[in-house]
Each structure stands twice: as C-alpha cells, then as structure tokens.
Design a protein around this motif. Sequence first.
Motif, PDB file in Angstrom:
ATOM      1  N   GLU A 282       5.363   6.311  -1.052  1.00 53.50           N
ATOM      2  CA  GLU A 282       4.924   7.412  -0.200  1.00 53.50           C
ATOM      3  C   GLU A 282       5.316   7.181   1.255  1.00 53.50           C
ATOM      4  O   GLU A 282       5.755   8.104   1.952  1.00 53.50           O
ATOM      5  N   LYS A 283       5.177   5.926   1.724  1.00 54.70           N
ATOM      6  CA  LYS A 283       5.531   5.635   3.117  1.00 54.70           C
ATOM      7  C   LYS A 283       7.033   5.759   3.336  1.00 54.70           C
ATOM      8  O   LYS A 283       7.477   6.314   4.347  1.00 54.70           O
TER       9      LYS A 283
ATOM     10  N   GLU B  16       4.140  -3.569  11.377  1.00 53.39           N
ATOM     11  CA  GLU B  16       3.538  -2.493  12.149  1.00 53.39           C
ATOM     12  C   GLU B  16       2.931  -3.037  13.445  1.00 53.39           C
ATOM     13  O   GLU B  16       2.403  -4.155  13.485  1.00 53.39           O
TER      14      GLU B  16
ATOM     15  N   THR C 111      12.842   0.388  -1.706  1.00 54.76           N
ATOM     16  CA  THR C 111      12.725   1.223  -0.521  1.00 54.76           C
ATOM     17  C   THR C 111      13.481   0.560   0.613  1.00 54.76           C
ATOM     18  O   THR C 111      14.045  -0.517   0.473  1.00 54.76           O
TER      19      THR C 111
ATOM     20  N   GLU D  49       0.840  -1.190   0.000  1.00 54.38           N
ATOM     21  CA  GLU D  49       0.000   0.000   0.000  1.00 54.38           C
ATOM     22  C   GLU D  49       0.881   1.248   0.000  1.00 54.38           C
ATOM     23  O   GLU D  49       1.468   1.609   1.014  1.00 54.38           O
TER      24      GLU D  49
ATOM     25  N   ALA E 195       8.008   9.470   3.339  1.00 56.08           N
ATOM     26  CA  ALA E 195       7.689  10.154   4.594  1.00 56.08           C
ATOM     27  C   ALA E 195       8.618   9.708   5.717  1.00 56.08           C
ATOM     28  O   ALA E 195       9.072  10.521   6.530  1.00 56.08           O
ATOM     29  N   ARG E 196       8.916   8.407   5.771  1.00 58.78           N
ATOM     30  CA  ARG E 196       9.753   7.875   6.845  1.00 58.78           C
ATOM     31  C   ARG E 196      11.185   8.398   6.740  1.00 58.78           C
ATOM     32  O   ARG E 196      11.835   8.673   7.754  1.00 58.78           O
TER      33      ARG E 196
END
Length: 783
Positions: free
Chosen positions: A48-49, A340, A334, A44, A52-53
Amino acid sequence: MSALVRVVGAGMARRRVQTLVIGLATLLAVTASVLGGSLLVASEAPFEKAFARQHGAHLAAQFDAGRATRAQVEASAHAAGADAAAGPFPTASPVMGISGQSVATLSLVGRPTPGGAVDRVDLTKGRWVRKAGEIVLSADTEPAVGLGRELTFPDLPGSPSLTVVGVARSVSRTADGWVLPSQIPALTASGEAGGYQMLYRFTHAATSTEVARDRTAVASAVPAGSLSGAQSWLSVKKVATRDTSLFVPFLVAFGVLGLVMSVLIVGNVVAGAVATGLRRIGVLKAVGCTPGQVVRACAGQALLPAAVGVVLGTVAGHLLAVPLLSRTEDVYGTAGLGVEVWLDVMVIGGVLGVVAVTACASAWRAGRLRTVDALAVGRTPAPGRGRRAARLAARLPLPRPVGLGLARPFARPARTASMVAAVVFGAAAVTLATGLSASLGEVIAAKNHNAADVTVGEAGPTGGVHIGPGGGPPTVADPAAVTRAIEDQAGTRRYYGTATTSAALSGVSGEISLVAYDGDASWGGFRMVSGRWMHRAGEVVVATPVLTAASAEVGDTITLKVHGRPVPVRIVGEVFDTGDEGTRVFTDAATLKSAVPDLKSTAYAVDLKAGTDTDAYVKALNAELKPLGTDATSGKYVNGSDTVTVIDALTAFLTALLVGVAALGVLGGVVLDTHERIRDLGVHKALGMTPRQTVTMVVTSVVLPGLVGGALGVPLGVAVHDAVMPAMGRSSGMRLPESVIAVYGTPELVLLALAGTAVAVLGSLLPAGWAARIRTATALRAE
C-alpha cells in the motif's frame, strides 16, 4: 551554570572509559533502533505504501491497435470516475532470446520517461533508456538478466537486439520491460504497434465492484471490442501481499529484538556509570552541591557522550539501512523504502530520554545519601555475598585467578543480572537466526518436491509438460516406450509418471491443475502437514488453500469437475505445496480413468539404486530416449533460492548487529566492575598476579553470566522461532509441515547455549586487556 559545566567536564575527563562506553552504547543502540524501526515500518503494509508513493495504476488497460486509434485511446483518460491517466503507450510482445536460444515472451511498453501522473517506475539499477537499441527490464522479469547483456529477438524481421541499460520496478507490474516508443515498431512482425497501454487512477477503486465499474466506464469510452484486457490493482495487491506477508513476522521479530535490546543496554550502562560515581557524588555534596545540582551534573555527564553517540548512531543507521532496505525491497518486491524522518525523531528522543531518566533516577537516589555515607560507599563497596562467594571459590580445586573470577558475579547481583539479560537477547538472536535459516531451507526443499535422482521429460517438481526446443509445443513421448526404457535401464530402483490436466472445484475461482501420478509418488519429496499420502484411486491430497477455499477438512469428500464430468474424491492428506498459489490437487492416475481415459504421463521421476553413477545412468538412458523425442536430466528443480539468499543475508546482518549490542552490554558491565575494583587489581598485581592471570580473572568473571544467559536465551530464541515460522505460513495462507518447524537438534542447542558464553567473553576482552596493562602503582593510587 559555569560551575556546573566545569563539574561535568571534569567528570567526563576523569572517567574517560565510562564516557566512551556510554557513547558506544548509545551509538549501537541508535543504530539498532533505526534499523529495527525501519524493518517494522517497512513491514507495515509495504504494498500500500509503495503503491501510494509510486502513484500506482488502479487499472492497466490494453487496447487493440486494429480496433482503436491512438487518439480514441487517449480520449479514454476522461472516462467517468478517472482521476488521472498516463498513456497511451505503444506495446509489443516479442519472444526474447539469449545467446541464440528463445527464452520467454516479453510484454514491452514504449515509454519515454519513468515518471508521470500514474505508475511512476523506480529504477533500481542502471539508467532509463535514451536511444533506440536499449531496454530497461522489470526487476520482476524472469529470467533475470544483468546490465549490459544483449537480448535478441530471432523470430522478428531483421533479428533486432536490445542492450539492457537498467532494471526498474513498477508497483503495478505493468510491463516486463520498457523501451522508447520509437523502438516498438521494430519489435513487432507487422512493423506497427501491436496495441496501446493506458494507466488509470480512479476516485473510487477500493473494491472489486468499484474497479469493475471503472473498467466498464473505460470500455464505453472507446470503440466496442477495442479493450482487449485490463489488470486490476487488486489482483496485483493480492499476489504481492501473499508473497510479502510471508516475511513480515520475520522482520518484526528482529525489529522488536533490536529495539528492546537498545533500551536495555543503554539503561544498564548509564545506571552503572552513575552508581560507580558515588564517591564523586559525596565529594560534590561535601563542597556544597545540592541534590538537584548533583542530579543535573550526573545527567550532563551521561547526556553529552550519549548525544555524540546518538548523532553518530543515526548516521551509521542510515548508512547501514541503505543495503538492508535494498534487500528488504527485494523481499517485498517494492522500491523506494527508506528511513522515515519521524522514526529518526522518535529514536533520538527515546534514547536520550532513556539516558536522562536513568541517570537522573540513579543520581537522585545517590544524591539523597548523607555525604559521609556516599563517600564511604563510593570508596569501599560492601563485600557481603562477594566475600563469601570468594571464600567458597578459594576452596575449589581451581587456579586462584579462575576462582576469583567465578566469585565476582555474586558481589554485584544487579549488575550481573544486566549482563545476563544482554547475553539472553544475544543468544536468542543467534538461536532465532539459526532456526530461521534452517527452516527456510526446509521450506524450499519441501515446496520443490525434487527427491528424484533423475527426471524424464521435464525438471519441474510435479510434472506437467515438457516444452519443446525454442518454446514450441509440448513433446509427448510414447509412455509405454519411455517406461520400458526406464525399467530396462540398469540402476533403476523405482519410478512414477506424471500427467497434468485441469479441473474445476467449487469455491476456487477458475480452473485448477490436477496432477495425476502413475505409480507410487510418496517418495517424491512431498511433505505432509496432516493426514497421509494417497494409496488408491479416488483419494487426493491437497494444500491448505484448497481446504480453505472448499471449506473442507482431511477426511471429507469433494467433487471435481474434470472435462465436464463429476469425479468424487476423498481428501486423505494435506500436503505443503505452493504451486499455482497452492491450488493444485494431487491424485492417482486411476482416479481420472473415467473422465480422461486418454490421459498420458508427460514426465517421469526416477529413484536410483544405491551406488549407481548418476551421470552414466543419464547418458545411457538418453541414448534410448532421444529417438522417442524426450530426454532425461539429473538437474534438481530449485525455486525460491534467490529469496532464501536475501533472507539469509538479512538474518546474518541483523544477528551480527544484535550480537554486537549484547557484547557491548557485557563490556559496559565489565568496565564498570573493573573500574570499581581497580584498587583490588593493584593489590593482586602487587602480590604477583601476572597480566595473563589478570586477563583470566576478568574473562572468567563473565563465564557464569554467559552460561546462564545462554541457557535462558536459547529457549527464548526457540520459542520466538516456533511462533514466527507458523505465523509466516499463516500470513501466506499455508500451514507448514512439522519438518519445517522442528529444525533444532540437541547437539545444536548445546552449541547455541555455549554461544552465550562466547558473546560474554567477546564483551570482556577489551576491559580485560586494559586491566592487564595497568601499572600496579597507578591501580593502587586510583579511587
């Protein structure tokens, strides 16, 4: 409460096998759920994740050190709209060498630490640079170089060298490698920094218009002309999204399979365990337990081993997630993927909830039975169809243990259905994995276009230019002399030449590559999605992105601008091609005669006659080509094999896990069935049944569920594969040829269907061995 605790403890001690099965089922279910959920979360919006991280840079700007000082560049951190900045970092672009050979130009940045307010670089291997003479390479740098290797820079004064001490990943892709700032002067010909890099995050940078405004603000904050280049995060995102979206459907498919199977197996095992305890429930009611107390006792007997399994499964899931998500990081480009906390909470709560609800529902139904009925049903299961099936099987010309085993599934249809469901998902997982592996192999073969036995001038898939020794200018040999050498060489069957130029096409930004073939190239390994290959001048074939950008279809006429001249062409086919983001246009060399009359072939593909010795052919041909300034090779161009290796490894890992979960579902059903029939086993043993015959009977009892599950699971796996592969293509903006999707053959499908039986047999071996070892007297005394 103490009495209830004693009841729960006594029940678990008495039914140790069922307690162990519940614990194992929840352990594997939680493990599969953690991994499956992690894949779904990772798929998902991975870019983008990660952006941001790692506090990725909205704009990575390069400044000319000759036009702006370090202080002037540093002052640009306060440009209008800038929220955070990092730098300035000195930069250099030396030509890297390995083993004395010039390989590629590296964009190097002098950076003291991997952290900072913008673009936090994540180390994937090794460590960060600590002293001069060390370098950390980007994980996206090609060619890949291992830790400890020495990189030389022979074109620089003193031929400096750097040792690779780490590999890192920048989500903003701001450099090919990082060194200490003090190392940069030694990596430039002038002995000074060639430029400075600044990294910015802006308050508003969601669209290209906003990023362009931010770039203007930075340019106005430094001396005019000093901003030599800038990379937008939107461009990086476009490339990353195109690459990663290809694998999202694949990861989602396995993630959903894992979650569904986990719920199914846990629910079936717990429900079966409670159902086989009917006689015990009757005893509890006889000594005065209320239906509510019965429900709490059964729920406790299921929840305690399930809780242990949940804890162990969570730990196992995290341990297995480390290598799994590491490979997923390689796929997505990435870093920093992990399980999580909220996912752990959901998995633990969900699995324990399934156990509690299933146990309570089954116990509540049993608790409402009259005491006498519960005692009677618990001791002597209703024969019904089981007896009739056994009598029918006895008439078959089969050994008695085989007949008894084949008849057993009809005695407990609901339990058999649960085993069939487990096998269905296991067979579907194996079928999907087999198809994905075959399809990805076909994708690589299709995009490489390397059907030629020998290539002259270069080893690429479509032509282009042959780079001279040391990365020098293209070597363009005399086409007439090269073609004569190829034609005169014994063993040549057919060949074609390749020339490459640039063109402009309305709807496609920038210039596109126009690949022209001198000769029939239809045999060169090109996979058509629709239409046909070109046959004459004025015809072209293109990939899906060109059709999309030009709003055209096969059969339409478009106009190319080649060297400023319009060249109308007709699209006759859609080919699968990923080069230059799928924007290449393929045509016949005669199409470009009017626009580029002096266009010459720079590479050639040769197909050899059957039985020709390839090595001898290449050696003889090179003797003719070397004086012409070119050479031949039989090496195949392969692009993307590393990615396929990663996906194949992920597929094998996840398939093995799902097959284990399916086998455990069968094991749970067979354990319950064996426990229920323990008195029958004692009778059979008393009448002379040997341990080997006992194993045969138990294993045979799962053959029919295995066959049915395999027969249903294979079509399900094929259907998922046929949905996932086109989705993978669409997500990357490509349509896949039929050869990539239609990878299953009839013999292969039959073997895959039999794999369902193998999964069922695998799950039955443990209880079969237990049934064979139990003593006759013990079995006859058991309840």
